[in-house]
Design an enzyme around this catalytic site. Structure first.
Site, PDB file in Angstrom:
ATOM      1  CE  LYS A 122      25.999 -11.151   0.656  1.00 24.95           C
ATOM      2  NZ  LYS A 122      26.217  -9.718   0.771  1.00 24.95           N
ATOM      3  CE  LYS A 206      36.229 -15.613  -0.309  1.00 23.17           C
ATOM      4  NZ  LYS A 206      35.721 -14.433  -1.027  1.00 23.17           N
ATOM      5  CE  LYS A 209      32.183 -10.036   6.328  1.00 21.51           C
ATOM      6  NZ  LYS A 209      32.656  -8.656   6.246  1.00 21.51           N
TER       7      LYS A 209
END
Ligand code: TRP
Length: 344
Positions: A122, A206, A209
């Site tokens: 992140k 994967k 979103k």
């Protein structure tokens, strides 16, 4: 110190899991998490929350956050999590999570957090610009779990490292404060891999979103046309479907669509191959689209219905939070005593 195993935790079995209110939920969340919550609530006491404390580790618009919480709650309800059976609540309505997280910040070691790959992913290249909260995110997650002494935590594989950290924190707390069976020590308790749903545009990534392409995922709020169109456009290969799972291994896009079909229909991948072997995607995709519309259409419809009357969701969340606090408060009170807090 001896190397004897500590006495086993003897409390009740409990499920705990949560989802961050940071974006639209998609098919991957549905099959990987929500459906599991709905199933497990009938097996043991279940706590399902919306992780708004975790959400603000990265910037969230304060004007939107409450509604984002309602959307996740609506998705839980629409997926069959029943507020009469499970406890559904917003994390920020149960301050015991935050209070226990502080104690755990003093139990966890910097070296443990330095190894967390989700933080590295992140934060990317600029970790010095990230919030301190993002760094201690997994410590709060450990508090989420252990304030209920949860023994089962259904999450995706990407959360495995955080569950291992939770176990390490529980073990160090139990050991340092000489309360050997206080927190349950489970192995990484993710409940089976579930369906690992991949991007419709790239079978090796994967479904996410954060993928910039909306065609890469099926959102729970997509209508029937959007669902069908995304499946029609999904990346595939020109070969017909094989008879065995082995032959599917080198074909990630084909494998993903077969996996989605199987998960939506509650069957195994092999079952699906046995039915469709020899058929090409021209035949398979419309069947998959019909199935996806039949299964997901009502979920999106229910979500919209709940969201059109937020008062009902808000009442469910308030009742859930009150019950969650009743369970969390005694754990926290004991922790304060164990640690020797003035206010313990
Ligand atoms: N980190 C989890 C995720 O991104 C969300 C989460 C926060 C969670 N606290 C939790 C999941 C406790 C399970 C248990 O998916």
């Amino acid at each position: 110190m001896t190397d004897q195993a500590p006495p086993a935790f003897t409390g009740p079995k409990r499920v705990l899991s949560g989802v961050q209110p940071t974006g639209d939920l998609h098919l991957g969340n549905y099959l990987g998490a929500l459906v599991k919550f709905a199933r497990m609530q009938h097996e043991m006491e279940t706590f399902i929350f919306v992780a708004d404390l975790h959400a603000i580790t990265q910037w969230q618009d304060p004007k939107l956050l409450k509604n984002q919480v309602r959307e996740i709650a609506a998705a839980y309800l629409a997926s069959g999590v029943d507020p009469k059976v499970a406890t559904i609540f917003p994390q920020s309505a149960v301050p015991e999570h935050t209070e226990l997280a502080w104690v755990f910040n003093c139990v966890a070691r910097l070296g443990w957090l330095d190894r967390m790959t989700q933080f590295k992913d992140k934060a990317g290249k600029h970790k010095e610009r990230e919030s301190v909260g993002l760094y201690t995110y997994p410590v709060l997650q450990a508090a989420d779990i252990l304030v209920y002494k949860a023994t089962h935590v259904p999450v995706g594989d990407d959360q495995r490292q955080h569950l291992e950290l939770t176990r390490d924190i529980a073990a160090k707390f139990n050991h340092d404060f000489e309360v050997p069976a206080f927190f349950p020590l489970r192995d990484a308790v993710s409940e089976g891999p579930g369906a690992r749903v991949m991007s419709l545009r790239d079978g090796s990534a994967k479904m996410s979103k954060s993928d910039p392409s909306d065609n890469s995922r099926i959102n729970l709020t997509d209508d029937a046309d959007a669902i069908a169109q995304k499946i029609r456009k999904a990346k595939t290969d020109p070969e017909p479907l094989p008879e065995t799972l082995d032959e599917l291994k080198a074909r990630p896009e084909a494998q993903n669509l077969v996996g989605i079909y199987a998960a939506l229909d509650g069957r195994t991948d092999q079952d699906v191959l046995s039915e469709f072997a020899g058929q090409g995607f021209g035949a398979f995709k419309p069947k998959l689209a019909d199935l996806a519309v039949a299964k997901l259409g009502p979920v999106g419809g229910d979500m919209r219905r709940y969201l059109s009357d937020p008062a009902e969701i808000d009442a469910i969340l308030a009742a859930g939070a009150a019950h969650a606090r009743e369970v969390a408060a005694p754990t926290l009170a004991e922790v304060k005593k164990i640690v020797g807090y003035w206010a313990g």
